[in-house]
Design a protein around this motif. Structure first.
Motif, PDB file in Angstrom:
ATOM      1  N   ALA A 118       0.815  -1.153   0.081  1.00 12.01           N
ATOM      2  CA  ALA A 118      -0.055  -0.062  -0.096  1.00 12.01           C
ATOM      3  C   ALA A 118       0.739   1.158   0.111  1.00 12.01           C
ATOM      4  O   ALA A 118       0.421   2.225  -0.340  1.00 12.01           O
ATOM      5  CB  ALA A 118      -0.834   0.098   1.066  1.00 12.01           C
ATOM      6  N   VAL A 119       2.221   1.200   0.603  1.00 11.61           N
ATOM      7  CA  VAL A 119       2.899   2.554   0.627  1.00 11.61           C
ATOM      8  C   VAL A 119       3.851   2.491  -0.244  1.00 11.61           C
ATOM      9  O   VAL A 119       4.973   3.414  -0.365  1.00 11.61           O
ATOM     10  CB  VAL A 119       3.358   2.582   2.007  1.00 11.61           C
ATOM     11  N   LEU A 120       4.200   1.557  -1.138  1.00  9.73           N
ATOM     12  CA  LEU A 120       5.199   1.611  -2.296  1.00  9.73           C
ATOM     13  C   LEU A 120       4.331   1.635  -3.628  1.00  9.73           C
ATOM     14  O   LEU A 120       3.384   0.867  -3.925  1.00  9.73           O
ATOM     15  CB  LEU A 120       5.938   0.285  -2.208  1.00  9.73           C
ATOM     16  N   PRO A 121       5.026   2.317  -4.558  1.00 13.89           N
ATOM     17  CA  PRO A 121       4.496   2.180  -6.041  1.00 13.89           C
ATOM     18  C   PRO A 121       4.934   0.864  -6.385  1.00 13.89           C
ATOM     19  O   PRO A 121       5.864   0.341  -6.174  1.00 13.89           O
ATOM     20  CB  PRO A 121       5.335   3.165  -6.925  1.00 13.89           C
ATOM     21  N   LYS A 122       3.795   0.277  -7.296  1.00 11.88           N
ATOM     22  CA  LYS A 122       3.755  -1.064  -7.748  1.00 11.88           C
ATOM     23  C   LYS A 122       5.215  -1.245  -8.738  1.00 11.88           C
ATOM     24  O   LYS A 122       5.996  -2.260  -8.566  1.00 11.88           O
ATOM     25  CB  LYS A 122       2.911  -1.613  -8.737  1.00 11.88           C
ATOM     26  N   VAL A 123       5.611  -0.271  -9.435  1.00  8.52           N
ATOM     27  CA  VAL A 123       6.875  -0.481 -10.016  1.00  8.52           C
ATOM     28  C   VAL A 123       8.288  -0.777  -9.142  1.00  8.52           C
ATOM     29  O   VAL A 123       9.005  -1.188  -9.791  1.00  8.52           O
ATOM     30  CB  VAL A 123       7.158   0.811 -11.199  1.00  8.52           C
ATOM     31  N   GLU A 329      10.310   7.170  10.251  1.00 13.62           N
ATOM     32  CA  GLU A 329      11.531   7.724  10.994  1.00 13.62           C
ATOM     33  C   GLU A 329      12.643   7.629  10.083  1.00 13.62           C
ATOM     34  O   GLU A 329      13.599   8.458   9.960  1.00 13.62           O
ATOM     35  CB  GLU A 329      11.618   7.270  12.392  1.00 13.62           C
ATOM     36  N   PHE A 330      13.203   6.311   9.733  1.00 13.96           N
ATOM     37  CA  PHE A 330      14.293   5.990   8.970  1.00 13.96           C
ATOM     38  C   PHE A 330      14.152   6.659   7.821  1.00 13.96           C
ATOM     39  O   PHE A 330      15.432   7.182   7.283  1.00 13.96           O
ATOM     40  CB  PHE A 330      14.733   4.593   8.965  1.00 13.96           C
ATOM     41  N   GLN A 331      13.398   6.551   7.047  1.00 16.08           N
ATOM     42  CA  GLN A 331      13.174   7.037   5.648  1.00 16.08           C
ATOM     43  C   GLN A 331      13.446   8.639   5.773  1.00 16.08           C
ATOM     44  O   GLN A 331      14.057   9.002   4.696  1.00 16.08           O
ATOM     45  CB  GLN A 331      11.605   6.627   5.107  1.00 16.08           C
ATOM     46  N   GLU A 332      13.059   9.318   6.829  1.00 15.45           N
ATOM     47  CA  GLU A 332      13.310  10.699   6.840  1.00 15.45           C
ATOM     48  C   GLU A 332      14.822  10.823   7.003  1.00 15.45           C
ATOM     49  O   GLU A 332      15.445  11.782   6.405  1.00 15.45           O
ATOM     50  CB  GLU A 332      12.317  11.237   7.592  1.00 15.45           C
ATOM     51  N   THR A 333      15.323  10.347   8.123  1.00 16.56           N
ATOM     52  CA  THR A 333      16.636  10.451   8.388  1.00 16.56           C
ATOM     53  C   THR A 333      17.675  10.408   7.472  1.00 16.56           C
ATOM     54  O   THR A 333      18.518  11.064   6.951  1.00 16.56           O
ATOM     55  CB  THR A 333      17.025   9.745   9.721  1.00 16.56           C
ATOM     56  N   VAL A 343      11.412   6.368  -0.487  1.00 20.09           N
ATOM     57  CA  VAL A 343      10.749   5.471  -1.291  1.00 20.09           C
ATOM     58  C   VAL A 343       8.953   5.184  -0.710  1.00 20.09           C
ATOM     59  O   VAL A 343       8.411   4.838  -1.504  1.00 20.09           O
ATOM     60  CB  VAL A 343      11.354   4.170  -1.248  1.00 20.09           C
ATOM     61  N   ARG A 344       8.892   5.598   0.158  1.00 21.21           N
ATOM     62  CA  ARG A 344       7.734   5.380   1.044  1.00 21.21           C
ATOM     63  C   ARG A 344       6.677   6.443   0.715  1.00 21.21           C
ATOM     64  O   ARG A 344       7.263   7.525   0.841  1.00 21.21           O
ATOM     65  CB  ARG A 344       7.795   5.162   2.518  1.00 21.21           C
ATOM     66  N   LEU A 345       5.592   6.250   0.210  1.00 20.52           N
ATOM     67  CA  LEU A 345       4.452   7.121  -0.203  1.00 20.52           C
ATOM     68  C   LEU A 345       3.881   7.670   0.959  1.00 20.52           C
ATOM     69  O   LEU A 345       3.754   7.163   2.076  1.00 20.52           O
ATOM     70  CB  LEU A 345       3.643   6.704  -1.184  1.00 20.52           C
ATOM     71  N   GLY A 346       3.398   9.118   0.896  1.00 20.63           N
ATOM     72  CA  GLY A 346       2.618   9.543   2.051  1.00 20.63           C
ATOM     73  C   GLY A 346       3.336  10.223   3.004  1.00 20.63           C
ATOM     74  O   GLY A 346       2.886  10.468   4.208  1.00 20.63           O
ATOM     75  N   MET A 347       4.760  10.296   2.852  1.00 23.11           N
ATOM     76  CA  MET A 347       5.676  11.039   3.870  1.00 23.11           C
ATOM     77  C   MET A 347       5.398  12.544   4.076  1.00 23.11           C
ATOM     78  O   MET A 347       5.320  13.213   3.182  1.00 23.11           O
ATOM     79  CB  MET A 347       6.923  10.803   3.674  1.00 23.11           C
ATOM     80  N   ASN A 348       5.499  12.851   5.169  1.00 24.23           N
ATOM     81  CA  ASN A 348       5.794  14.299   5.655  1.00 24.23           C
ATOM     82  C   ASN A 348       7.129  14.928   5.107  1.00 24.23           C
ATOM     83  O   ASN A 348       7.921  14.484   5.515  1.00 24.23           O
ATOM     84  CB  ASN A 348       5.468  14.611   6.946  1.00 24.23           C
ATOM     85  N   LEU A 349       6.980  15.761   4.206  1.00 20.75           N
ATOM     86  CA  LEU A 349       8.478  16.273   3.754  1.00 20.75           C
ATOM     87  C   LEU A 349       8.516  17.655   4.239  1.00 20.75           C
ATOM     88  O   LEU A 349       9.516  18.528   3.480  1.00 20.75           O
ATOM     89  CB  LEU A 349       8.278  16.145   2.155  1.00 20.75           C
ATOM     90  N   ASP A 350       8.083  18.122   5.488  1.00 20.39           N
ATOM     91  CA  ASP A 350       8.548  19.560   5.827  1.00 20.39           C
ATOM     92  C   ASP A 350      10.070  19.821   5.935  1.00 20.39           C
ATOM     93  O   ASP A 350      10.137  20.830   5.603  1.00 20.39           O
ATOM     94  CB  ASP A 350       7.701  19.729   7.209  1.00 20.39           C
ATOM     95  N   LYS A 351      10.690  18.916   6.277  1.00 18.43           N
ATOM     96  CA  LYS A 351      12.261  19.084   6.671  1.00 18.43           C
ATOM     97  C   LYS A 351      13.049  19.064   5.287  1.00 18.43           C
ATOM     98  O   LYS A 351      14.341  19.459   5.135  1.00 18.43           O
ATOM     99  CB  LYS A 351      12.775  18.000   7.532  1.00 18.43           C
ATOM    100  N   PHE A 352      12.285  18.562   4.083  1.00 18.74           N
ATOM    101  CA  PHE A 352      12.840  18.571   2.897  1.00 18.74           C
ATOM    102  C   PHE A 352      12.962  19.942   1.945  1.00 18.74           C
ATOM    103  O   PHE A 352      12.240  20.651   2.183  1.00 18.74           O
ATOM    104  CB  PHE A 352      12.522  17.305   1.946  1.00 18.74           C
ATOM    105  N   ASP A 353      13.960  19.789   1.184  1.00 17.13           N
ATOM    106  CA  ASP A 353      14.106  21.113   0.306  1.00 17.13           C
ATOM    107  C   ASP A 353      13.207  21.146  -0.941  1.00 17.13           C
ATOM    108  O   ASP A 353      12.792  20.065  -1.045  1.00 17.13           O
ATOM    109  CB  ASP A 353      15.636  21.469   0.110  1.00 17.13           C
TER     110      ASP A 353
END
Length: 419
Positions: A118-123, A329-333, A343-353
């Motif tokens: 559910a959280v990864l694109p099929k490709v 947590e790890f995906q962000e760090t 790679v995980r969809l639906g993440m909070n990207l506030d800390k990213f540029d």
């Protein structure tokens, strides 16, 4: 952290596990990887800390060398001798090749519990599976089809950042007239092919790219669109400098950072160089999709293959490792350190540029539109033998002035049949 503090923290964790009746499940994970640079080492440490917090022991098996060739040589000898690590950094079709050997573990239990489908694109999830079962955990996504530009150089030249190949050559002409090297390039076969696949995607589109460079369809490779791709690719060469052969990619990026060159076609690891130089996205450098590829996305995904283990406690530790890799947590760090995106969809990207946010949006949009495609240059699309053969042809064409696009097309078609 001192050894004494580490020891105390491990004792505290162990005590907590005993209290909850889980001490017997604490195991050891040996992890083979080549994350030895500063940012990558920080990310590996975060994963190690996560496992230690669960009471497990982390055994680091780091083999230096950015491409992982040395690591793969060491891994093969370990597996042949019956002494596989719990996990190893392997990606793309290489995963399927190891799985065929019968040495990889089925981690469907973790994947189902954590809802990976559910959280990864099929490709992407398809690459992580063998015969329908998960055998690896994906770590990140690098977008390969980026164009990096120096806005000051463009301002000096009176040029605008291109969105298609006609605009690219118009901007290149203006940069050249202003005494600026239009395109920073490093003449190594993977760099040549990084440029080539972005041209193929921009000129031909995602469906053409998949047929020609992923399925290696003979009719498509021999067709008129591929001829135009090859002609456009060779035209780019005329805007590079004479010192390009053999240059490392990061030195080419440095040329753009300094304003010696206007543009570079390179994956988002180039962003790490700009950031390390204290540059700000949108102000000191511009990130846009390579010409004509705004609605497509070539991906390079790092992943960890999980090897079959006999010790039950170690299998539990291995499953915890797989779950931790895909945890938000790890995906962000990790990705904040690496320059890539989760790679995980639906993440909070506030800390990213802003470059990462654009990449993440396009990753989702192209997954839905079926224009998310694997990078050939970075080992995600075709078996190693065919990949090596077509890379050789492309570099030979790039470096041989006398070779026509038609000659290159014939050679490319032959190389695509390599098994």
């Amino acid at each position: 952290m001192t050894n004494r503090v580490l020891t105390l923290s491990r004792l505290a964790v162990a005590a907590a596990l005993v209290t909850s009746g889980l001490a017997a499940q604490a195991g050891e994970v040996e992890v083979l990887h080549w994350w030895t640079s500063g940012g990558e080492a920080k990310a590996a440490s975060a994963l190690k800390a996560t496992l230690q917090a669960k009471g497990h022991t982390w055994k680091d098996f780091a083999v230096a060398g950015g491409g992982g060739d040395s690591a793969m040589t060491v891994l093969k000898s370990r597996v042949v001798s019956g002494n596989s690590p719990a996990a190893a950094q392997i990606k793309g079709p290489g995963l399927q090749e190891w799985a065929k050997e019968g040495v990889l573990a089925n981690i469907d239990g973790v994947a189902k519990a954590e809802k990976w489908d559910a959280v990864l694109p099929k490709v992407v999830s398809d690459v992580m599976k063998y015969k329908g079962n998960y055998i690896a955990a994906p770590v990140n996504v690098h977008r390969v089809n980026w164009l990096w530009a120096n806005p000051e150089a463009f301002k000096k030249a009176g040029a605008k950042v291109p969105t298609n190949w006609d605009e690219f050559f118009a901007a290149a002409d203006k940069l050249k007239a202003a005494g600026i090297i239009p395109v920073a390039h490093g003449g190594q076969n993977w760099q040549d092919f990084t440029t080539f696949e972005s041209v193929a995607l921009g000129v031909g589109g995602a469906d053409f790219y998949k047929k020609a460079l992923v399925q290696l369809d003979a009719g498509t490779i021999n067709g008129p669109v591929m001829l135009k791709v090859l002609e456009t690719f060779k035209k780019v060469k005329g805007y590079t400098d004479k010192n390009a052969p053999g240059r490392d990619w990061n030195l080419a990026t440095a040329m753009v950072i300094k304003g010696e060159a206007g543009m570079q076609l390179m994956g988002d690891w180039a962003k790490g160089e700009f950031i390390a130089a204290g540059k700000t996205p949108g102000k000191d450098f511009v990130c846009v999709a390579a010409p004509g590829t705004a609605k497509s996305f070539t991906f390079n995904v790092d992943s960890f293959a999980m090897f079959k283990l006999k010790n039950e406690a170690n299998v539990k530790a291995q499953n915890d490792l797989a779950a931790a890799i895909m945890a938000p947590e790890f995906q962000e760090t990790f990705n904040l350190n690496k320059g890539s995106i989760p790679v995980r969809l639906g993440m909070n990207l506030d800390k990213f540029d802003d470059c990462a946010k654009l990449s993440a949006k396009d990753f989702v949009d192209t997954a839905k539109a079926n224009s998310l495609v694997p990078s050939v240059a970075h080992g995600m699309a075709v078996p190693p033998a065919a990949e090596g053969a077509i890379k050789d042809v492309v570099s030979q064409f790039w470096n041989t002035d006398a070779m026509s696009a038609k000659d290159a097309q014939v050679k490319l078609a032959a190389a695509a049949k390599t098994k």
